[in-house]
Design a protein around this motif. Sequence first.
Motif, mmCIF file in Angstrom:
data_model
loop_
_atom_site.group_PDB
_atom_site.id
_atom_site.type_symbol
_atom_site.label_atom_id
_atom_site.label_comp_id
_atom_site.label_asym_id
_atom_site.label_seq_id
_atom_site.Cartn_x
_atom_site.Cartn_y
_atom_site.Cartn_z
ATOM 1 N N UNK A 12 -0.758 -9.819 11.152
ATOM 2 C CA UNK A 12 -1.681 -9.743 12.282
ATOM 3 C C UNK A 12 -2.523 -8.479 12.225
ATOM 4 N N UNK A 13 -1.871 -7.334 12.070
ATOM 5 C CA UNK A 13 -2.600 -6.071 12.068
ATOM 6 C C UNK A 13 -3.716 -6.023 11.041
ATOM 7 N N UNK A 14 -3.446 -6.547 9.862
ATOM 8 C CA UNK A 14 -4.452 -6.491 8.793
ATOM 9 C C UNK A 14 -5.624 -7.426 9.042
ATOM 10 N N UNK A 15 -5.459 -8.361 9.962
ATOM 11 C CA UNK A 15 -6.583 -9.231 10.335
ATOM 12 C C UNK A 15 -7.280 -8.753 11.608
ATOM 13 N N UNK A 16 -6.682 -7.789 12.288
ATOM 14 C CA UNK A 16 -7.335 -7.179 13.449
ATOM 15 C C UNK A 16 -8.302 -6.085 13.016
ATOM 16 N N UNK A 17 -7.878 -5.264 12.072
ATOM 17 C CA UNK A 17 -8.640 -4.075 11.688
ATOM 18 C C UNK A 17 -10.095 -4.377 11.316
ATOM 19 N N UNK A 38 -2.634 2.640 1.368
ATOM 20 C CA UNK A 38 -3.744 2.346 0.457
ATOM 21 C C UNK A 38 -4.414 1.035 0.825
ATOM 22 N N UNK A 39 -3.607 0.073 1.229
ATOM 23 C CA UNK A 39 -4.140 -1.240 1.585
ATOM 24 C C UNK A 39 -5.077 -1.162 2.781
ATOM 25 N N UNK A 40 -4.633 -0.522 3.880
ATOM 26 C CA UNK A 40 -5.494 -0.526 5.069
ATOM 27 C C UNK A 40 -6.725 0.348 4.875
ATOM 28 N N UNK A 41 -6.649 1.326 3.980
ATOM 29 C CA UNK A 41 -7.841 2.146 3.718
ATOM 30 C C UNK A 41 -8.929 1.357 3.013
ATOM 31 N N UNK A 42 -8.569 0.237 2.386
ATOM 32 C CA UNK A 42 -9.594 -0.580 1.720
ATOM 33 C C UNK A 42 -10.553 -1.224 2.712
ATOM 34 N N UNK A 43 -10.186 -1.232 3.996
ATOM 35 C CA UNK A 43 -11.063 -1.842 4.998
ATOM 36 C C UNK A 43 -12.265 -0.964 5.322
ATOM 37 N N UNK A 44 -12.200 0.328 4.989
ATOM 38 C CA UNK A 44 -13.359 1.172 5.225
ATOM 39 C C UNK A 44 -13.005 2.559 5.721
ATOM 40 N N UNK A 45 -14.001 3.425 5.821
ATOM 41 C CA UNK A 45 -13.770 4.825 6.207
ATOM 42 C C UNK A 45 -13.343 5.013 7.660
ATOM 43 N N UNK A 46 -13.432 3.973 8.463
ATOM 44 C CA UNK A 46 -13.042 4.091 9.865
ATOM 45 C C UNK A 46 -11.556 3.923 10.097
ATOM 46 N N UNK A 47 -10.771 3.841 9.006
ATOM 47 C CA UNK A 47 -9.327 3.615 9.118
ATOM 48 C C UNK A 47 -8.566 4.840 8.637
#
Length: 302
Positions: A12-17, A38-47
């Motif tokens: 869920x969290x990875x589809x919310x971000x 490392x995974x969640x940082x791939x979503x962009x600089x806002x993470x």
Amino acid sequence: MKVFVTGSAGRIGSHIIPHLLARGHTVTGLVRSEASASFIKTFGPGVTPLFGDMSNKELMISTAKSHDAILHCAMEHNKPMPEASAQERQVVQMFGDALQGSNKPFLMSSGTAFLKPGEDEFAKVDAEKMYRAGTDVIVREEFTKKGVRGISVRLAMNTHDMDKMHPFLGLLLKASDTLGYVPYYGENAWSACPSEDAGLLYVLAMESAEPGAAVHALQETVKVKDIAEALAKRTGKKAGEVEKEKLGELGFVGNLLQWDATGMSSEWTRKTFGWEPKGQRLLEEFAEAPEEYFTGEINYRR
């Protein structure tokens, strides 16, 4: 808004971000490993990853207080359900006490298993029916009294995506090893919703839901018989109905098979937030999934 997401690298969290970022919010995501960071940082600089877990109360409280909203998606799924649900209650109450009087939105990942067939977002919840039902009531009612904008996001029984098969589906396949067939019971139906659509609903509810609201992240209901037959077709097994007398022997799977979401509604949620699930339906996902999906060996997002 500056948003704290627990369980940020999970289903869920990875589809919310991505939806948070797309709507101009920034994210602090709770993680427990370098791989998840490392995974969640791939979503962009806002993470920004935050290393820790729910047991670090000081970290959880200070982080919640320094953010504008908290989306609580973490749960110890590797523990027995009663133990995990009891721990979830303690964590939720900790956040409620810490945020008292702040009017900050706190969204809990809840479920629909404690509802009856045909019930909607305004159905009276029996807090004694199961542990999570009681926690759902705490978030919506007690948090409101404390001056916290508590919101319950009631997820479908199968919040699904091609990244990895939902655990409940895996339990059906595992049961087939003992039974000799993928089980179903009667005409019961399970609710389903793509993870991507559920992720968007969290953000919409965070931005505008009233205190005490329950929102239903449901796209459809699917008969468990159809689910079992579709799983059987893709795995070279057969499907079969479990006799009522045998349900008790199946433990948690026996309970799952008796849950029924027939006629359960998300109409108010759709109208209120302009939310319309657009993702792939559950049986379509089965039809198009690679073989590895049915063995739990793939996870494209992590």
